[in-house]
Design a protein around this motif. Structure first.
Motif, PDB file in Angstrom:
ATOM      1  N   TYR A  38      38.388  48.616  31.550  1.00 17.38           N
ATOM      2  CA  TYR A  38      37.398  48.452  30.683  1.00 17.38           C
ATOM      3  C   TYR A  38      36.479  47.329  30.898  1.00 17.38           C
ATOM      4  O   TYR A  38      36.772  46.434  31.848  1.00 17.38           O
ATOM      5  CB  TYR A  38      37.696  48.219  29.034  1.00 17.38           C
ATOM      6  N   LEU A  63      39.678  45.443  24.438  1.00 11.43           N
ATOM      7  CA  LEU A  63      40.729  44.864  24.816  1.00 11.43           C
ATOM      8  C   LEU A  63      42.027  45.509  24.165  1.00 11.43           C
ATOM      9  O   LEU A  63      42.856  45.875  24.949  1.00 11.43           O
ATOM     10  CB  LEU A  63      40.790  43.354  24.640  1.00 11.43           C
ATOM     11  N   ALA A 112      42.628  49.226  25.076  1.00  8.21           N
ATOM     12  CA  ALA A 112      43.042  49.393  26.578  1.00  8.21           C
ATOM     13  C   ALA A 112      44.516  48.793  26.568  1.00  8.21           C
ATOM     14  O   ALA A 112      45.324  49.514  27.186  1.00  8.21           O
ATOM     15  CB  ALA A 112      42.041  48.324  27.582  1.00  8.21           C
ATOM     16  N   SER A 113      44.899  47.797  26.003  1.00  7.53           N
ATOM     17  CA  SER A 113      46.254  47.236  25.843  1.00  7.53           C
ATOM     18  C   SER A 113      47.175  48.391  25.400  1.00  7.53           C
ATOM     19  O   SER A 113      48.105  48.501  25.968  1.00  7.53           O
ATOM     20  CB  SER A 113      46.483  45.923  25.158  1.00  7.53           C
ATOM     21  N   ALA A 162      46.480  47.375  32.116  1.00 10.44           N
ATOM     22  CA  ALA A 162      45.035  47.171  31.756  1.00 10.44           C
ATOM     23  C   ALA A 162      44.547  46.230  32.528  1.00 10.44           C
ATOM     24  O   ALA A 162      44.898  45.185  32.750  1.00 10.44           O
ATOM     25  CB  ALA A 162      45.213  46.979  30.397  1.00 10.44           C
ATOM     26  N   TRP A 213      40.698  44.167  32.798  1.00 10.05           N
ATOM     27  CA  TRP A 213      39.297  43.851  32.548  1.00 10.05           C
ATOM     28  C   TRP A 213      38.392  43.438  33.387  1.00 10.05           C
ATOM     29  O   TRP A 213      38.622  42.337  34.041  1.00 10.05           O
ATOM     30  CB  TRP A 213      39.377  42.894  31.238  1.00 10.05           C
ATOM     31  N   TYR A 256      39.736  34.351  25.334  1.00 10.73           N
ATOM     32  CA  TYR A 256      40.213  35.406  26.354  1.00 10.73           C
ATOM     33  C   TYR A 256      41.310  35.075  27.073  1.00 10.73           C
ATOM     34  O   TYR A 256      42.248  35.968  27.340  1.00 10.73           O
ATOM     35  CB  TYR A 256      39.049  35.519  27.047  1.00 10.73           C
ATOM     36  N   CYS A 286      44.577  37.698  26.934  1.00 14.64           N
ATOM     37  CA  CYS A 286      44.945  38.443  28.246  1.00 14.64           C
ATOM     38  C   CYS A 286      46.286  38.244  28.369  1.00 14.64           C
ATOM     39  O   CYS A 286      47.085  39.169  28.808  1.00 14.64           O
ATOM     40  CB  CYS A 286      44.044  37.877  29.323  1.00 14.64           C
ATOM     41  N   SER A 337      48.818  41.331  27.953  1.00 18.37           N
ATOM     42  CA  SER A 337      49.031  41.705  29.144  1.00 18.37           C
ATOM     43  C   SER A 337      47.929  42.401  29.792  1.00 18.37           C
ATOM     44  O   SER A 337      47.872  43.677  30.521  1.00 18.37           O
ATOM     45  CB  SER A 337      50.364  42.959  29.397  1.00 18.37           C
ATOM     46  N   ILE A 338      46.809  41.853  29.772  1.00 21.20           N
ATOM     47  CA  ILE A 338      45.578  42.087  30.397  1.00 21.20           C
ATOM     48  C   ILE A 338      45.453  41.636  31.769  1.00 21.20           C
ATOM     49  O   ILE A 338      45.437  40.303  31.739  1.00 21.20           O
ATOM     50  CB  ILE A 338      44.244  41.905  29.492  1.00 21.20           C
ATOM     51  N   PRO A 380      42.622  40.184  34.008  1.00 24.62           N
ATOM     52  CA  PRO A 380      41.004  40.093  33.984  1.00 24.62           C
ATOM     53  C   PRO A 380      40.869  40.227  35.614  1.00 24.62           C
ATOM     54  O   PRO A 380      41.267  39.471  36.484  1.00 24.62           O
ATOM     55  CB  PRO A 380      40.917  38.713  33.553  1.00 24.62           C
TER      56      PRO A 380
END
Length: 376
Positions: A102, A108, A111-112, A122, A124, A139, A143, A147-148, A150
């Protein structure tokens, strides 16, 4: 490989260009790209036409901007939105995905949740810089907590987010959009051959500082040489556009031309001699700068952000230190004094443009996804 992208039906500008180019490039490599399309904006049908499969969701109106309490409320609401729409997406789009990607920050949670449901990761792909300490802390926490992964859109953006961000992938430019040809605006606008033509293609708005560019141009030596300036791009700021028309004064429609939104970038770059990317604030990347490099055009740009990663002074263009009228005037004068070198400067830019191409950067993104998923 299967990828699920979350996009907004109201996308425009660089985000829309990037998403379009990335989806087409991935699919040309045999990668299946499905979309979650948020909202009922004017890009909904366009996005649907790009995807293998898609699902539409209601508009998500909360953004992570404003004061602390506004941000907390937005976090709560976007969390609920993600939970509420998870089942609809999973029911509509079956199977597993190798990545959920995304751009807009408020996607966020959705997506997660989707990444967890699809046993995926996921990502970002940041659309811009993280502009203040509060946003950076928020952020970074989110994150890590959800578990994003970036991925910044430039080295400058990567630094703005801090240690939680380990990767950057440029939005890139599509070389097929800028192949130079015989079709130009010169005949349409009555521009004689041989006179210098400067041009900018971007959304027409205050942050893009077209007023500083126009003011600098009409006070420069370029106007003394009967030079022309092309301003291309759509605008939803009617008052600002009117201000630009007034600023051009007697040169409006004669030496300063407003093209509106254009789709034929080849025609634009085939017309201009020098590209300009004016700005009042940070340019996180600058797709039009990358395109100009790929088209072999010298470039003038405000230095802050991505432009400093793409432009080397007196090699492939000129960087402006301060975003004011006089700085643009001086840069235009300097570029005009190098007119005999425009071809070699443009060639130097084209020679170093590959790392900013969409093909190069899609490959870079796919390698990051493979490394996270253990895909060979």
């Amino acid at each position: 490989m299967r990828i699920l992208k979350i996009v907004s039906s109201t996308d425009g500008g660089g985000v829309l260009t990037c998403e379009t180019q990335y989806i087409k490039c991935m699919r040309s490599q045999g990668i299946l790209v499905d979309l979650v399309i948020i909202g009922n904006g004017k890009r909904k049908d366009f996005y649907a036409s790009l995807s293998d499969n898609f699902v539409e969701l209601d508009n998500l109106k909360w953004s992570y901007i404003g004061n602390f309490s506004n941000r907390i409320n937005a976090i709560i609401q976007t969390y609920r939105y993600g939970k509420r729409n998870l089942k609809k997406v999973v029911t509509s789009l079956s199977g597993n995905y190798d990545a959920v990607i995304y751009r807009r920050p408020n996607f966020l949670f959705l997506a997660s949740f989707l990444a967890k449901q699809y046993d995926s990761a996921a990502f970002w792909h940041l659309p811009g810089i993280v502009s203040n300490r509060l946003a950076k802390m928020m952020y970074s926490f989110l994150c890590k907590k959800f578990s994003i992964v970036p991925i910044a859109n430039s080295e400058y953006t990567k630094k703005s987010l801090g240690d939680v961000c380990r990767h950057f992938v440029y939005p890139g430019f599509d070389s097929k959009r800028i192949i130079l040809g015989d079709k130009t605006y010169r005949n349409e606008l009555g521009i004689p051959e041989g006179v210098p033509v400067y041009g900018m293609v971007a959304r027409v708005c205050y942050d893009k500082a077209q007023d500083l560019l126009i003011g600098g141009f009409i006070n420069s030596k370029a106007i003394e040489s009967n030079g022309h300036l092309l301003i291309a791009g759509a605008s939803n700021q009617a008052e600002y556009l009117k201000e630009l028309h007034n600023l051009a004064g007697a040169f409006y429609g004669k030496n300063v031309h407003f093209l509106g939104e254009i789709t034929d970038l080849s025609k634009f770059y085939s017309t201009i001699d020098v590209a300009v990317n004016s700005r009042r604030n940070v340019e996180a990347f600058g797709i039009s700068i990358a395109e100009a490099l790929g088209a072999g055009k010298p470039i003038i740009a405000y230095k802050l952000g991505g432009p400093s990663e793409m432009i080397k002074n007196n090699v492939n263009g000129w960087l402006i230190d301060y975003p004011n009228l006089d700085s643009y005037r001086q840069a235009i004068d300097l570029s005009l004094s190098k007119k005999s070198e425009w071809e070699s400067i443009g060639f130097a830019g084209k020679a170093m443009s590959n790392i900013f191409s969409v093909d190069f950067n899609v490959s870079k993104l796919l390698n990051i996804i493979r490394s996270k998923q253990g895909i060979n």
